[in-house]
Design an enzyme around this catalytic site. Structure first.
Site, PDB file in Angstrom:
ATOM      1  N   CYS A   1      19.108 -68.113  59.137  1.00  0.00           N
ATOM      2  CA  CYS A   1      17.769 -67.503  59.113  1.00  0.00           C
ATOM      3  C   CYS A   1      16.660 -68.530  59.306  1.00  0.00           C
ATOM      4  O   CYS A   1      15.495 -68.163  59.463  1.00  0.00           O
ATOM      5  CB  CYS A   1      17.569 -66.744  57.818  1.00  0.00           C
ATOM      6  SG  CYS A   1      18.910 -65.598  57.471  1.00  0.00           S
TER       7      CYS A   1
ATOM      8  N   HIS B   1      10.463 -65.761  56.857  1.00  0.00           N
ATOM      9  CA  HIS B   1      11.679 -65.042  57.250  1.00  0.00           C
ATOM     10  C   HIS B   1      11.715 -63.710  56.504  1.00  0.00           C
ATOM     11  O   HIS B   1      11.420 -63.652  55.305  1.00  0.00           O
ATOM     12  CB  HIS B   1      12.904 -65.893  56.913  1.00  0.00           C
ATOM     13  CG  HIS B   1      14.177 -65.116  56.934  1.00  0.00           C
ATOM     14  ND1 HIS B   1      14.521 -64.310  58.004  1.00  0.00           N
ATOM     15  CD2 HIS B   1      15.177 -64.996  56.014  1.00  0.00           C
ATOM     16  CE1 HIS B   1      15.684 -63.739  57.728  1.00  0.00           C
ATOM     17  NE2 HIS B   1      16.096 -64.126  56.536  1.00  0.00           N
TER      18      HIS B   1
ATOM     19  N   ASN C   1      16.754 -57.315  57.743  1.00  0.00           N
ATOM     20  CA  ASN C   1      16.874 -58.778  57.873  1.00  0.00           C
ATOM     21  C   ASN C   1      17.652 -59.086  59.148  1.00  0.00           C
ATOM     22  O   ASN C   1      18.858 -58.855  59.216  1.00  0.00           O
ATOM     23  CB  ASN C   1      17.588 -59.327  56.635  1.00  0.00           C
ATOM     24  CG  ASN C   1      17.821 -60.836  56.689  1.00  0.00           C
ATOM     25  OD1 ASN C   1      17.734 -61.448  57.755  1.00  0.00           O
ATOM     26  ND2 ASN C   1      18.131 -61.424  55.551  1.00  0.00           N
TER      27      ASN C   1
HETATM   28  C1  LIG Z   1      20.294 -58.369  47.506  1.00  0.00           C
HETATM   29  C2  LIG Z   1      19.103 -58.135  46.583  1.00  0.00           C
HETATM   30  C3  LIG Z   1      18.129 -57.146  47.195  1.00  0.00           C
HETATM   31  C4  LIG Z   1      19.611 -57.557  45.268  1.00  0.00           C
HETATM   32  O1  LIG Z   1      18.532 -57.401  44.370  1.00  0.00           O
HETATM   33  P1  LIG Z   1      18.647 -57.963  42.887  1.00  0.00           P
HETATM   34  O2  LIG Z   1      17.401 -57.590  42.223  1.00  0.00           O
HETATM   35  O3  LIG Z   1      18.983 -59.426  42.961  1.00  0.00           O
HETATM   36  O4  LIG Z   1      19.869 -57.111  42.337  1.00  0.00           O
HETATM   37  P2  LIG Z   1      21.063 -57.542  41.387  1.00  0.00           P
HETATM   38  O5  LIG Z   1      22.203 -57.997  42.213  1.00  0.00           O
HETATM   39  O6  LIG Z   1      20.555 -58.467  40.295  1.00  0.00           O
HETATM   40  O7  LIG Z   1      21.411 -56.166  40.737  1.00  0.00           O
HETATM   41  C5  LIG Z   1      20.439 -55.435  39.943  1.00  0.00           C
HETATM   42  C6  LIG Z   1      21.005 -54.070  39.635  1.00  0.00           C
HETATM   43  O8  LIG Z   1      21.012 -53.269  40.840  1.00  0.00           O
HETATM   44  C7  LIG Z   1      22.347 -52.791  41.097  1.00  0.00           C
HETATM   45  N1  LIG Z   1      22.558 -52.815  42.528  1.00  0.00           N
HETATM   46  C8  LIG Z   1      22.962 -53.875  43.291  1.00  0.00           C
HETATM   47  N2  LIG Z   1      23.031 -53.517  44.582  1.00  0.00           N
HETATM   48  C9  LIG Z   1      22.645 -52.230  44.632  1.00  0.00           C
HETATM   49  C10 LIG Z   1      22.482 -51.308  45.686  1.00  0.00           C
HETATM   50  N3  LIG Z   1      22.711 -51.648  46.963  1.00  0.00           N
HETATM   51  N4  LIG Z   1      22.053 -50.068  45.390  1.00  0.00           N
HETATM   52  C11 LIG Z   1      21.775 -49.700  44.130  1.00  0.00           C
HETATM   53  N5  LIG Z   1      21.914 -50.534  43.077  1.00  0.00           N
HETATM   54  C12 LIG Z   1      22.345 -51.781  43.335  1.00  0.00           C
HETATM   55  C13 LIG Z   1      23.264 -53.726  40.355  1.00  0.00           C
HETATM   56  O9  LIG Z   1      24.471 -53.079  40.052  1.00  0.00           O
HETATM   57  C14 LIG Z   1      22.448 -54.065  39.142  1.00  0.00           C
HETATM   58  O10 LIG Z   1      22.575 -52.994  38.220  1.00  0.00           O
HETATM   59  P3  LIG Z   1      22.573 -53.238  36.612  1.00  0.00           P
HETATM   60  O11 LIG Z   1      21.210 -53.822  36.316  1.00  0.00           O
HETATM   61  O12 LIG Z   1      22.781 -51.880  36.072  1.00  0.00           O
HETATM   62  O13 LIG Z   1      23.680 -54.209  36.374  1.00  0.00           O
HETATM   63  C15 LIG Z   1      18.383 -59.469  46.284  1.00  0.00           C
HETATM   64  O14 LIG Z   1      19.167 -60.285  45.471  1.00  0.00           O
HETATM   65  C16 LIG Z   1      18.019 -60.242  47.527  1.00  0.00           C
HETATM   66  O15 LIG Z   1      17.214 -59.811  48.318  1.00  0.00           O
HETATM   67  N6  LIG Z   1      18.564 -61.449  47.652  1.00  0.00           N
HETATM   68  C17 LIG Z   1      18.237 -62.384  48.697  1.00  0.00           C
HETATM   69  C18 LIG Z   1      18.485 -61.804  50.048  1.00  0.00           C
HETATM   70  C19 LIG Z   1      18.283 -62.826  51.047  1.00  0.00           C
HETATM   71  O16 LIG Z   1      17.243 -63.399  51.115  1.00  0.00           O
HETATM   72  N7  LIG Z   1      19.319 -63.070  51.814  1.00  0.00           N
HETATM   73  C20 LIG Z   1      19.438 -63.908  52.874  1.00  0.00           C
HETATM   74  C21 LIG Z   1      18.615 -65.063  52.966  1.00  0.00           C
HETATM   75  S1  LIG Z   1      18.655 -65.067  54.563  1.00  0.00           S
END
Ligand SMILES: CC(C)(COP(=O)(O)OP(=O)(O)OC[C@H]1O[C@@H](n2cnc3c(N)ncnc32)[C@H](O)[C@@H]1OP(=O)(O)O)[C@@H](O)C(=O)NCCC(=O)NCCS
Length: 335
Positions: A121, A260, A291
């Site tokens: 990215c 990004h 993304n």
């Molecule tokens: C992927 C992303 C959106 C997840 O969001 P988050 O706030 O970190 O979510 P978490 O993994 O901590 O999970 C939070 C809760 O949502 C739930 N959850 C995770 N994925 C889910 C989905 N797709 N749909 C619904 N619920 C979901 C989890 O089970 C968790 O539930 P709980 O609180 O009951 O345990 C986030 O971490 C993100 O954007 N990360 C970086 C992405 C990125 O920049 N990637 C590439 C760089 S290029």
């Protein structure tokens, strides 16, 4: 003995950008048929309303050529003037040769130096830094940089941490000589200790069944979303601030901010950490593109220019970050 060395233009600048967005729009309702999630969760946790996934004919090559033609047209540069083609991609499915050579041929950039880079990215910002150096050292005159991904090929559609995020598209820019500074110093780096946070599930020998008994299966990209989120929101804000500083641009002088497009909440966190004034226009293309990795920054710039929200000549902070981990940011002047 004194070797002759090349000398180039005093400055370089982005002369034109162009994008290719696949035809098929995939909304959150469709995503929720693959994973246990909801439209509301996806919108509030990522800012994504819909994304685009490429059809069979929308290959890495085809999308790149589409984006590049628009960028060259807007730059007023003919294919024959392009002497260097850099393609940043992690989803070209040939290990070799680079897709850049066949893209150069199809475009009519005959004989151009052409190669691919793997900087995920951050690829567009890595490529921009290289192009800037090439133009100012005289290694190149007109560089075409393309960020292109078909992440849908490498996404496990049933993985809750990636299925709603990753998408397809291509963005391109022509970088060439300029009388005025158009690309500020790059601030870039990597952190290989965190490489396992985003990676292909297994190397090719394993997925092809050579190294274990599992038999051939398709690899995908996996991600530990939460640590990546924290790294992006906090560490990358500092890198973005350094890029502003390196260019001698204060937050008050900045016109546009295009990070990004990884997650709308990361964009918002960076905006706050950088203490950018409200007047700064922010790239929010993720809402309708998801993304798209190396393609996301040029696509977001194109959207802002086409809508009139951003204007030619404005200063714009760009920063890319992703698998590696790798990162790069710089201030550019919009074409
Ligand atoms: C992927 C992303 C959106 C997840 O969001 P988050 O706030 O970190 O979510 P978490 O993994 O901590 O999970 C939070 C809760 O949502 C739930 N959850 C995770 N994925 C889910 C989905 N797709 N749909 C619904 N619920 C979901 C989890 O089970 C968790 O539930 P709980 O609180 O009951 O345990 C986030 O971490 C993100 O954007 N990360 C970086 C992405 C990125 O920049 N990637 C590439 C760089 S290029």
């Amino acid at each position: 003995m004194n070797l002759a060395v090349s000398t180039g233009a005093p400055f370089s600048a982005i002369l034109g950008v162009g994008g290719y967005r696949p035809r098929r729009v995939v909304d959150n309702a469709e995503i929720c048929t693959y994973i246990d999630s909801s439209d509301e969760w996806i919108r509030t946790r990522s800012g994504i309303i819909e994304r685009r996934w490429a059809a069979e004919d929308e290959t890495v090559q085809m999308m790149s050529v589409g984006a590049a033609r628009r960028a060259m047209e807007r730059a007023g540069v003919e294919p024959g003037q392009i002497d260097t083609v850099i393609v940043s991609t992690v989803t070209h499915l040939y290990q070799t040769p680079a897709v850049a050579t066949t893209i150069a041929s199809e475009l009519g950039a005959t004989g151009a130096a052409a190669f691919d880079i793997s900087a995920a990215c951050a690829g567009f910002c890595y490529g921009t830094a290289m192009a800037d150096s090439f133009v100012r050292t005289g290694a190149s005159k007109y560089v075409l940089i393309i960020g292109v991904e078909r992440l849908s090929d490498m996404t496990n559609k049933h993985d809750r941490s990636t299925a709603f995020l990753f998408a397809d598209g291509a963005g391109a820019a022509v970088i060439g000589p300029s009388d005025q500074p158009g690309i500020g110093p790059v601030v870039w780096g990597s952190d290989g200790e965190q490489a396992p946070l985003i990676q292909q599930t297994e190397p090719w020998d394993r997925v092809l069944g050579k190294a274990d008994a599992a038999g051939p299966h398709w690899p995908t990209f996996r991600m530990d979303g939460n640590p990546v989120f924290k790294w992006a929101a906090y560490t990358m804000s500092k890198t973005a601030a350094e890029a502003l500083d390196a260019a001698g641009v204060s937050p008050d002088d900045l016109d546009v901010f295009v990070p990004h497009q990884a997650n709308m909440r990361i964009t918002d966190a960076m905006f706050r950490a950088l203490k950018l004034p409200e007047k700064v226009v922010v790239g929010r293309d993720i809402a309708y593109q998801g993304n798209t990795s190396a393609a996301s920054i040029p696509l977001a710039i194109e959207t802002l220019l086409d809508s009139g929200e951003a204007k030619s000549g404005q200063t714009c902070l760009i920063i890319g970050f992703g698998a590696g981990l790798v990162y790069a940011g710089q201030v550019i002047v919009l074409p």
